[in-house]
Write a protein that holds these residues in place. Structure first.
Motif, mmCIF file in Angstrom:
data_model
loop_
_atom_site.group_PDB
_atom_site.id
_atom_site.type_symbol
_atom_site.label_atom_id
_atom_site.label_comp_id
_atom_site.label_asym_id
_atom_site.label_seq_id
_atom_site.Cartn_x
_atom_site.Cartn_y
_atom_site.Cartn_z
ATOM 1 N N THR A 34 -13.589 2.033 -10.521
ATOM 2 C CA THR A 34 -12.923 3.278 -10.908
ATOM 3 C C THR A 34 -12.191 3.919 -9.746
ATOM 4 O O THR A 34 -11.369 4.798 -9.941
ATOM 5 C CB THR A 34 -13.933 4.304 -11.481
ATOM 6 N N LEU A 35 -12.496 3.489 -8.517
ATOM 7 C CA LEU A 35 -11.733 4.004 -7.375
ATOM 8 C C LEU A 35 -10.345 3.391 -7.362
ATOM 9 O O LEU A 35 -9.371 4.055 -7.066
ATOM 10 C CB LEU A 35 -12.439 3.679 -6.048
ATOM 11 N N GLY A 36 -10.296 2.110 -7.703
ATOM 12 C CA GLY A 36 -9.015 1.422 -7.739
ATOM 13 C C GLY A 36 -8.301 1.531 -6.410
ATOM 14 O O GLY A 36 -8.928 1.607 -5.363
ATOM 15 N N ASP A 37 -7.004 1.561 -6.472
ATOM 16 C CA ASP A 37 -6.213 1.710 -5.269
ATOM 17 C C ASP A 37 -5.394 2.986 -5.405
ATOM 18 O O ASP A 37 -4.291 2.978 -5.924
ATOM 19 C CB ASP A 37 -5.291 0.513 -5.074
ATOM 20 N N PRO A 38 -5.973 4.107 -4.929
ATOM 21 C CA PRO A 38 -5.329 5.394 -5.197
ATOM 22 C C PRO A 38 -3.986 5.555 -4.498
ATOM 23 O O PRO A 38 -3.248 6.478 -4.815
ATOM 24 C CB PRO A 38 -6.343 6.417 -4.684
ATOM 25 N N SER A 39 -3.673 4.679 -3.558
ATOM 26 C CA SER A 39 -2.390 4.813 -2.879
ATOM 27 C C SER A 39 -1.282 4.145 -3.690
ATOM 28 O O SER A 39 -0.104 4.341 -3.425
ATOM 29 C CB SER A 39 -2.467 4.182 -1.487
ATOM 30 N N ASP A 40 -1.672 3.368 -4.670
ATOM 31 C CA ASP A 40 -0.700 2.650 -5.479
ATOM 32 C C ASP A 40 -0.397 3.492 -6.718
ATOM 33 O O ASP A 40 -1.172 3.541 -7.658
ATOM 34 C CB ASP A 40 -1.292 1.291 -5.891
ATOM 35 N N LYS A 41 0.737 4.171 -6.690
ATOM 36 C CA LYS A 41 1.046 5.121 -7.772
ATOM 37 C C LYS A 41 1.162 4.397 -9.111
ATOM 38 O O LYS A 41 0.790 4.916 -10.148
ATOM 39 C CB LYS A 41 2.341 5.878 -7.464
ATOM 40 N N SER A 86 -6.649 7.895 1.287
ATOM 41 C CA SER A 86 -5.638 6.925 0.860
ATOM 42 C C SER A 86 -4.226 7.443 1.098
ATOM 43 O O SER A 86 -3.260 6.704 0.945
ATOM 44 C CB SER A 86 -5.811 6.594 -0.622
ATOM 45 N N LYS A 87 -4.105 8.709 1.475
ATOM 46 C CA LYS A 87 -2.772 9.267 1.730
ATOM 47 C C LYS A 87 -2.265 8.886 3.112
ATOM 48 O O LYS A 87 -1.113 9.141 3.444
ATOM 49 C CB LYS A 87 -2.814 10.796 1.640
ATOM 50 N N VAL A 88 -3.152 8.347 3.940
ATOM 51 C CA VAL A 88 -2.800 8.138 5.343
ATOM 52 C C VAL A 88 -2.935 6.664 5.698
ATOM 53 O O VAL A 88 -3.909 6.023 5.320
ATOM 54 C CB VAL A 88 -3.719 8.979 6.265
ATOM 55 N N SER A 89 -1.939 6.167 6.406
ATOM 56 C CA SER A 89 -2.007 4.755 6.785
ATOM 57 C C SER A 89 -2.667 4.590 8.147
ATOM 58 O O SER A 89 -2.568 5.457 9.024
ATOM 59 C CB SER A 89 -0.612 4.133 6.806
ATOM 60 N N VAL A 90 -3.337 3.452 8.281
ATOM 61 C CA VAL A 90 -3.924 3.083 9.566
ATOM 62 C C VAL A 90 -2.811 2.938 10.608
ATOM 63 O O VAL A 90 -2.964 3.336 11.761
ATOM 64 C CB VAL A 90 -4.716 1.768 9.425
ATOM 65 N N ASN A 91 -1.680 2.397 10.148
ATOM 66 C CA ASN A 91 -0.524 2.257 11.038
ATOM 67 C C ASN A 91 -0.211 3.585 11.719
ATOM 68 O O ASN A 91 0.004 3.658 12.927
ATOM 69 C CB ASN A 91 0.720 1.824 10.253
ATOM 70 N N HIS A 92 -0.171 4.643 10.907
ATOM 71 C CA HIS A 92 0.157 5.963 11.445
ATOM 72 C C HIS A 92 -0.908 6.431 12.430
ATOM 73 O O HIS A 92 -0.594 6.900 13.526
ATOM 74 C CB HIS A 92 0.298 6.966 10.303
ATOM 75 N N LEU A 93 -2.158 6.298 12.041
ATOM 76 C CA LEU A 93 -3.250 6.787 12.892
ATOM 77 C C LEU A 93 -3.274 6.082 14.241
ATOM 78 O O LEU A 93 -3.570 6.678 15.265
ATOM 79 C CB LEU A 93 -4.596 6.603 12.180
ATOM 80 N N LEU A 94 -2.942 4.799 14.211
ATOM 81 C CA LEU A 94 -2.974 4.045 15.472
ATOM 82 C C LEU A 94 -1.791 4.406 16.359
ATOM 83 O O LEU A 94 -1.716 3.971 17.505
ATOM 84 C CB LEU A 94 -3.036 2.544 15.202
ATOM 85 N N LEU A 127 -0.516 -4.945 9.665
ATOM 86 C CA LEU A 127 -0.075 -4.086 10.766
ATOM 87 C C LEU A 127 1.045 -4.756 11.543
ATOM 88 O O LEU A 127 2.036 -4.117 11.892
ATOM 89 C CB LEU A 127 -1.247 -3.773 11.704
ATOM 90 N N ALA A 128 0.880 -6.052 11.791
ATOM 91 C CA ALA A 128 1.876 -6.772 12.590
ATOM 92 C C ALA A 128 3.229 -6.757 11.886
ATOM 93 O O ALA A 128 4.277 -6.650 12.536
ATOM 94 C CB ALA A 128 1.408 -8.204 12.835
ATOM 95 N N SER A 129 3.212 -6.842 10.571
ATOM 96 C CA SER A 129 4.485 -6.866 9.839
ATOM 97 C C SER A 129 4.897 -5.454 9.411
ATOM 98 O O SER A 129 5.789 -5.282 8.594
ATOM 99 C CB SER A 129 4.368 -7.773 8.621
ATOM 100 N N GLN A 130 4.198 -4.458 9.965
ATOM 101 C CA GLN A 130 4.508 -3.048 9.711
ATOM 102 C C GLN A 130 4.463 -2.674 8.240
ATOM 103 O O GLN A 130 5.189 -1.796 7.772
ATOM 104 C CB GLN A 130 5.865 -2.694 10.321
ATOM 105 N N GLN A 131 3.610 -3.355 7.515
ATOM 106 C CA GLN A 131 3.358 -2.944 6.133
ATOM 107 C C GLN A 131 2.201 -1.959 6.142
ATOM 108 O O GLN A 131 1.253 -2.125 6.911
ATOM 109 C CB GLN A 131 2.977 -4.154 5.291
ATOM 110 N N PRO A 132 2.264 -0.935 5.299
ATOM 111 C CA PRO A 132 1.211 0.074 5.375
ATOM 112 C C PRO A 132 -0.167 -0.457 4.993
ATOM 113 O O PRO A 132 -0.319 -1.188 4.025
ATOM 114 C CB PRO A 132 1.668 1.159 4.396
ATOM 115 N N LEU A 133 -1.130 -0.099 5.808
ATOM 116 C CA LEU A 133 -2.544 -0.386 5.533
ATOM 117 C C LEU A 133 -3.201 0.982 5.418
ATOM 118 O O LEU A 133 -3.232 1.737 6.377
ATOM 119 C CB LEU A 133 -3.125 -1.175 6.710
#
Lengths: 409, 409
Positions: free
Chosen positions: B85-92, A146-154, B163-169
């Motif tokens: 319980t995994l939730g969204d770990p990238s969302d602080k 979850s620390k890494v974005s797909v955007n970055h990897l691509l 991705l197209a709008s450059q938002q992190p995935l």
């Protein structure tokens, strides 16, 4: 053990790190500062263990690492034992031959042995990545990726190209570079070494360290070594390697087979020969009346002695020169027009008129000194047929080509 | 327990599955054949357990599932306790409030209880996805995700847009749909139910089953239910939900607040009212002189009785009607021009000239029958101020609007 260098000597050594066997450094300014500061760095190098043998292409980073050890830095080798057993599960072909953990361990031990031929054991530590990867569960893996974005990897050219050309890029392939970055956290790397094609993966170490609030590693990338065919990167799959497990003779001989244009690159990337000496060869090679073979012999000597010691390297050179000369001879060999059937080997030798007596002939045969097309003829009384074109050797120094007997002699 | 249907009745029931509460089926032909064949299908429905309460939006799939149970099919509910319980770990933001496993279990129990209000327990099985997900290690996860290409995942509109709008995935977001697909393998689903926005994830079940050489599930997608504001999809975050845990009165009242245009949709998506009855309401609503309130009362009755039983639903209706009528009155209320300060409540009531005597006024007050703007006035001798515009209620059936006293009366 490293010697303490005077400041000017240290500066010169660091300069050489950025000139010889060098492709790119990130962050170059920061890395140079740290190298000059006297701080002892933990230098990460990741090594695959899905094959037991390294080749000279791997030696490029290893010689670099050896140079860093000479300045007192710690080599931290990560043996990818766990990742080796993951393989590429999407490749059905390969899945069948997946390496089992046992075999990986055996490989890893052999790889360590080969690495220690070049590195200073007192400044080298080895870590299996199974130590930290085998314990990860889905929760831990989710957090890591979850620390890494797909955007970055691509942004990785290899990945982008695959998608653009509509070739499948499987999800686990995105995970591997992240795991490689995670290794940097585990060993708290200050610097990672890699081939130039590892740039993206090495940068992943920086990204992951930032995500885990660790100081970020610098990166030092080395060029790749061409294969002995001089055409492409040295690689097992291309069959153009010099393996670190090759015998001294194989190593010497393969080195002698590289194109002349690769001599300096091999000196720089695959030996510990000082830059000043290499510079001498560079100048010699530039002059028209210099025979490159001389430089290549020195190169083969330098490479072979690294892995087999000086003595074995010398023997390999002698053997090579003998074989080399022999191979050059056939065209010029004196001819013996004695083709035909002989009741005994002794009689055949006497027909050559090269030996003084039956006794001398018998003695030479019994000493193993007589060879026909590289087969030793050691039975003096056996019948023998000599055919036109065969090479007959008498002792170490005399060789002849058999020819048809002149009809009207 | 399901009744055995005659062939024509079965055909009619299956037809209804493809018309009422229906958005899309994949593969429609195959699914229809299986439903008509008499084969008992394992029907998968995944349910989040990161919140303890379901709402009527969830009931859309649940009523569909209930219909399938009526044809004898098995409901297989997957409680996403592990994924919750995994939730969204990238969302602080969210990481801080991550649900612990204990809480998830508690949620899951409540969710089960709510689900069983609609489903037939004898044809319902529950599975926690921790059963199979908690045991996965990196090797297993690598194998699972290696079945899916990034190319395919990026075909998901949500991902492509990001991705197209450059938002992190983030990488773990790619993994979640794969895990959802993996669930289908674990329970050997024949059919998966979902909202129309779950199409991509449900298709992942087919992809994974194919990769693991399992027969592929069909998919039945239902439309989404609008919130009680009639504007957007019902969703907790929009605060426009009717929760399955709402009291009968809340449930009834909220249903009565939906726009008239949503009545038929609510009937179809959130009740078990037969299509023929709904068709009757549809026709009534189309006629100009029909008051939609009647249909809405029947709807609220149908919804409330599903979760609270018929008796509670009737009580809720009575309570609602009482409150409803009161709310409708103000405009038409008879006026009492008695605004002003009074030394006692009794005197104020006497000024209204609506009660026969001081004694009657005192009795009504002490019975709690006097309310000013919904506040009960139960102290007969306290001073009181009546302001213009306030509503004065005397017993259950009389209400008045206070007005300013005529100056020259």
């Amino acid at each position: 053990m490293p010697v303490e260098l005077t400041p000017p000597a240290l500066t010169a050594a660091v300069d050489e790190l950025f000139s010889q066997n060098f492709a790119e450094a990130i962050d170059a300014v920061h890395l140079r500062e740290r190298l000059l500061s006297g701080q002892k760095l933990r230098v990460k190098l990741g090594v695959d263990t899905n094959k037991p043998d390294l080749h000279l292409g791997h030696a490029v980073v290893l010689t670099k690492l050896r140079r860093l050890q000479e300045l007192g830095h710690q080599a931290v080798i990560i043996l990818g034992d766990y990742t080796a057993t993951l393989g590429d599960p999407s490749d059905k072909q390969q899945a069948r031959t997946l390496i089992d953990p046992q075999e990986t361990k055996a490989n890893a031990l052999q790889v360590q042995e080969q690495i220690l031929k070049l590195l200073d054991p007192s400044l080298t530590e080895f870590h299996y990545n199974s130590q930290w990867l085998a314990a990860l569960d889905l929760r831990a893996i989710t957090e890591i990726v979850s620390k890494v974005s797909v955007n970055h990897l691509l942004g990785h050219q290899t990945f982008a190209d695959r998608l653009a050309s509509q070739q499948p890029l499987m999800v686990h392939e995105l995970i591997y570079p992240i795991l490689q970055g995670y290794d940097s956290i585990q060993i708290r790397a200050d610097l990672e070494l890699g081939g130039i094609d590892q740039k993206f993966n090495c940068l992943m170490g920086r990204l992951m360290q930032r995500a885990y609030d660790q100081p970020t590693q610098d990166i030092l990338l080395v060029p790749y070594l061409a294969g002995i065919d001089g055409q492409a990167k040295m690689s097992k799959s291309l069959g153009n390697t010099i393996n670190l497990t090759d015998s001294a003779e194989e190593m010497f001989g393969k080195t002698m087979s590289i194109p002349d244009g690769q001599i300096i690159a091999y000196f720089e990337l695959a030996t510990l020969v000082p830059e000043s000496v290499i510079e001498g060869w560079r100048q010699e090679l530039a002059s028209a009346d210099f025979n490159p073979k001389e430089a290549k012999l020195a190169l083969a000597q330098a490479i072979t002695s690294l892995y087999h010691g000086l003595e074995s390297a010398k023997q390999a050179e002698t053997a090579f020169v003998n074989r080399f000369q022999k191979k050059q001879l056939p065209a010029d060999l004196p001819k013996l027009a004695i083709a035909g059937h002989y009741p005994t080997v002794i009689l055949a030798l006497m027909a050559s008129e090269q030996l003084e007596s039956n006794t001398a002939a018998r003695r030479l045969i019994e000493q193993g000194g007589v060879r026909l097309d590289e087969q030793t003829l050691d039975q003096p009384l056996s019948p023998i047929e000599l055919k036109a074109g065969q090479i007959l050797e008498l002792g170490k120094r005399r060789a002849y080509k058999i020819a048809t007997q002149a009809k009207h002699r």
